[in-house]
Design a protein around this motif. Structure first.
Motif, PDB file in Angstrom:
ATOM      1  N   SER A   1      15.617  -9.239  36.912  1.00  0.00           N
ATOM      2  CA  SER A   1      14.703  -8.699  36.681  1.00  0.00           C
ATOM      3  C   SER A   1      13.844  -8.465  37.964  1.00  0.00           C
ATOM      4  CB  SER A   1      13.172  -9.620  36.234  1.00  0.00           C
ATOM      5  OG  SER A   1      13.234 -10.737  36.681  1.00  0.00           O
ATOM      6  N   ILE A   2      13.688  -7.178  37.923  1.00  0.00           N
ATOM      7  CA  ILE A   2      13.025  -6.609  39.839  1.00  0.00           C
ATOM      8  C   ILE A   2      11.691  -7.309  39.513  1.00  0.00           C
ATOM      9  CG2 ILE A   2      12.608  -4.906  41.344  1.00  0.00           C
ATOM     10  CD1 ILE A   2      14.615  -3.417  39.816  1.00  0.00           C
ATOM     11  N   GLU A   3      11.051  -7.233  38.142  1.00  0.00           N
ATOM     12  CA  GLU A   3       9.354  -7.463  37.811  1.00  0.00           C
ATOM     13  C   GLU A   3       9.863  -7.985  36.575  1.00  0.00           C
ATOM     14  OE1 GLU A   3       5.057  -6.553  37.047  1.00  0.00           O
ATOM     15  OE2 GLU A   3       7.239  -6.134  35.799  1.00  0.00           O
ATOM     16  N   LYS A   4       8.759  -8.720  36.837  1.00  0.00           N
ATOM     17  CA  LYS A   4       8.005  -9.635  35.549  1.00  0.00           C
ATOM     18  C   LYS A   4       7.162 -10.073  34.956  1.00  0.00           C
ATOM     19  CE  LYS A   4      11.610 -12.540  34.027  1.00  0.00           C
ATOM     20  NZ  LYS A   4      11.914 -13.457  34.593  1.00  0.00           N
ATOM     21  N   SER A   5       5.952  -9.827  34.351  1.00  0.00           N
ATOM     22  CA  SER A   5       4.500  -9.961  34.218  1.00  0.00           C
ATOM     23  C   SER A   5       4.198  -9.722  32.416  1.00  0.00           C
ATOM     24  CB  SER A   5       3.748  -8.764  34.983  1.00  0.00           C
ATOM     25  OG  SER A   5       4.055  -7.835  34.477  1.00  0.00           O
ATOM     26  N   ILE A   6       3.461 -10.087  32.644  1.00  0.00           N
ATOM     27  CA  ILE A   6       2.738 -10.461  30.608  1.00  0.00           C
ATOM     28  C   ILE A   6       1.409  -9.988  30.518  1.00  0.00           C
ATOM     29  CG2 ILE A   6       1.201 -12.135  28.584  1.00  0.00           C
ATOM     30  CD1 ILE A   6       3.873 -14.139  29.322  1.00  0.00           C
ATOM     31  N   ALA A   7       1.050  -8.647  29.982  1.00  0.00           N
ATOM     32  CA  ALA A   7       0.021  -7.778  29.320  1.00  0.00           C
ATOM     33  C   ALA A   7      -0.408  -7.949  28.530  1.00  0.00           C
ATOM     34  CB  ALA A   7       0.969  -6.450  29.337  1.00  0.00           C
ATOM     35  N   PRO A   8      -1.858  -8.977  28.281  1.00  0.00           N
ATOM     36  CA  PRO A   8      -2.402  -8.809  27.025  1.00  0.00           C
ATOM     37  C   PRO A   8      -2.848  -7.493  26.389  1.00  0.00           C
ATOM     38  CG  PRO A   8      -3.971  -9.483  28.846  1.00  0.00           C
ATOM     39  CD  PRO A   8      -2.780  -8.947  29.653  1.00  0.00           C
ATOM     40  N   LEU A   9      -3.046  -7.401  25.170  1.00  0.00           N
ATOM     41  CA  LEU A   9      -3.206  -6.622  24.517  1.00  0.00           C
ATOM     42  C   LEU A   9      -4.731  -6.190  24.237  1.00  0.00           C
ATOM     43  CD1 LEU A   9      -0.090  -5.643  24.522  1.00  0.00           C
ATOM     44  CD2 LEU A   9      -0.166  -5.284  22.287  1.00  0.00           C
ATOM     45  N   ARG A  10      -4.944  -5.202  24.048  1.00  0.00           N
ATOM     46  CA  ARG A  10      -6.656  -5.445  24.324  1.00  0.00           C
ATOM     47  C   ARG A  10      -7.195  -3.597  23.808  1.00  0.00           C
ATOM     48  NH1 ARG A  10     -10.735  -8.544  26.710  1.00  0.00           N
ATOM     49  NH2 ARG A  10      -8.982  -8.889  28.149  1.00  0.00           N
ATOM     50  N   SER A  11      -8.092  -3.749  22.383  1.00  0.00           N
ATOM     51  CA  SER A  11      -8.804  -2.182  22.390  1.00  0.00           C
ATOM     52  C   SER A  11      -9.891  -2.403  22.593  1.00  0.00           C
ATOM     53  CB  SER A  11      -8.879  -1.685  20.904  1.00  0.00           C
ATOM     54  OG  SER A  11      -7.262  -1.497  20.623  1.00  0.00           O
ATOM     55  N   PHE A  12     -10.309  -2.057  23.641  1.00  0.00           N
ATOM     56  CA  PHE A  12     -11.707  -1.295  24.351  1.00  0.00           C
ATOM     57  C   PHE A  12     -12.028  -0.169  24.502  1.00  0.00           C
ATOM     58  CE2 PHE A  12     -14.529  -1.569  28.079  1.00  0.00           C
ATOM     59  CZ  PHE A  12     -15.915  -2.527  27.463  1.00  0.00           C
ATOM     60  N   VAL A  13     -14.061  -0.203  24.017  1.00  0.00           N
ATOM     61  CA  VAL A  13     -14.027   0.789  24.767  1.00  0.00           C
ATOM     62  C   VAL A  13     -15.833   0.637  25.339  1.00  0.00           C
ATOM     63  CG1 VAL A  13     -15.143   3.675  23.757  1.00  0.00           C
ATOM     64  CG2 VAL A  13     -13.422   2.688  23.010  1.00  0.00           C
TER      65      VAL A  13
END
Ligand code: FAD
Ligand code: PHB
Length: 390
Positions: A260-272
């Motif tokens: 892997s060149i990059e490995k990250s975790i993004a949390p999932l969110r809906s927001f307005v």
């Protein structure tokens, strides 16, 4: 310093607006908290709507995107042991999407800003917004020991979800709507040939997976993971094994793995956040709204905000017409909420929700059965995925 427009945030939203305004002779400055190197190391979106691509061309930044980006006329959904194709071109009435990384697009925008001598100030600290309800707002920031002041006509808050601009709107005015999902996406970038020429969204009982790409030699893969997981806890081997387990056998057999060149975790969110305007402050992009990445809407929603703001500011400076600025929040939010609905729907249809009732699992399966048995349902998906008109 005195400028017409002070833009906070040097992500894609801020840079694109800065470039478009500069080309029309509207003086502006971009304040960015991070170094350019840091901004360009972030790996994020990969799918652009044609509306966004058109805006990049208008900003004179479309040359490399048109040369190196790939036009995609469809994508695949793997589910319940089958792989169905969504023919975007047919079902959207002739449209498609462009696969071109946000990192490349941001690099193009920075280079264009350099070429025109645009003002982009990096590593600013303690940015603060002042007198936004007056007709002489100003922004201050710290550079080492020195506090600098920028006087302007308008302030654009394009500083992402964690920025300061949205927080400048008083609590009794700002309404926030939010849904946090009980999982994130673990993403891996690898210098390997993509497993499929088209994106594959995979629904699986072990959890969702996505096979995407940046070019024919650069792949981007994601798997749904619990929120508690840390990227460091996932070895490359464990990631590839889990991805393979969630893909149809014939796809897993073809998967080329590599470091892997990059490995990250993004949390999932809906927001307005509403409204998107307060006095002389206008919010744009992730500063005002976030979607889970499943429908590839995040960056594209930012682009429509920039399109509306750009035209509203042009109308103001060129014709003295305030209607665009006055109507900005309502117009932007109408499109933002449609992207929210679509992203929530794609996310709900394709992910494994811990604690779901068997009844809800059945409905999820039925959603996909219905989708691939109805031209009208496919048209609705395609229309939203390629992007609703600005
Ligand atoms: P940003 O890109 O967040 O830019 C905001 C900028 O403001 C940043 O450079 C930040 O450093 C700067 N800033 C913040 N605070 C301050 C401050 N106080 N002062 C000055 N500057 C400040 N979308 C998709 O469509 N597909 C994806 O796969 C996808 N993956 C994502 C993964 C992650 C981890 C994240 C966070 C987002 C992802 N998105 C994805 C969403 C997409 O990347 C965003 O919608 C897009 O970056 C929005 O651009 P923006 O310019 O509005 O905000
Ligand atoms: C990506 O390539 O990063 C990507 C593509 C499609 C999505 C989300 C992310 O829906």
């Amino acid at each position: 310093m005195k400028v017409q427009v002070c833009i906070i945030g040097g992500g894609p939203s801020g840079l694109l607006l800065s470039q478009l305004l500069h080309l029309k002779g509207i003086d502006n400055v971009v304040l960015e908290r991070q170094s350019r190197q840091y901004v360009l190391a972030r790996i994020r979106a990969g799918v652009l709507e044609h509306g966004f691509a058109a805006l990049m061309r208008e900003a004179q930044c479309g040359e490399r995107m048109d040369r190196e980006g790939e036009i995609h006329d469809g994508f695949l959904i793997a589910h319940d042991g089958v792989m169905d194709r969504v023919d975007l071109h047919t079902y959207s009435g002739g449209s498609s999407v462009v696969v071109y990384g946000q990192t490349e697009l941001t690099r193009d925008l920075y280079e264009a800003r350099d070429k025109l001598g645009g003002k982009v100030i990096h590593n600013v600290e303690d940015v603060a917004l002042h007198d936004l309800k007056s007709d002489a707002p100003y922004v201050t920031y710290r550079d080492g020991d020195q506090i600098n002041r920028i006087d302007c006509d308008y302030v654009i808050g394009a500083d992402g979800f964690h920025g300061v601009s949205r927080k400048a709107i008083p609590k009794d005015v700002l309404r926030e709507y939010e849904r946090v999902y009980p999982f994130g996406w673990l993403g891996v970038l690898s210098r390997t040939k993509p497993v499929s020429p088209e994106l594959i969204y995979a629904k699986h009982e072990r959890g969702f997976a996505l096979c995407s790409l940046r070019s024919q030699v650069l792949s981007r893969y994601y798997i749904q993971v619990p929120l508690e997981d840390k990227a460091e806890d996932w070895s490359d081997e464990a990631f590839w094994a889990e991805l393979k387990a969630r893909l149809p056998e014939e796809v897993a057999a073809k998967l080329v793995t590599g470091p892997s060149i990059e490995k990250s975790i993004a949390p999932l969110r809906s927001f307005v956040a509403e409204p998107m305007r307060w006095g002389r402050l206008f919010l744009a992009g992730d500063a005002a709204h976030i979607v889970p990445p499943t429908g590839a809407r995040g960056l594209n929603s930012a682009a429509s905000d920039i399109y509306y703001l750009y035209h509203a500011l042009l109308d103001h400076y060129q014709n003295g017409d305030e209607a665009g600025l006055d109507g900005y929040s309502a117009k932007a939010l109408a499109r933002v909420w449609k992207a929210q609905r679509f992203s929530w729907w794609m996310t709900t249809m394709l992910h494994r929700f811990p604690g779901n009732l068997p009844y809800e699992d059945k409905l999820q399966q039925t959603e996909l059965d219905y989708l691939f048995s109805s031209d009208k349902a496919l048209s609705s998906l395609a229309e939203n995925y390629v992007g609703l008109p600005f």
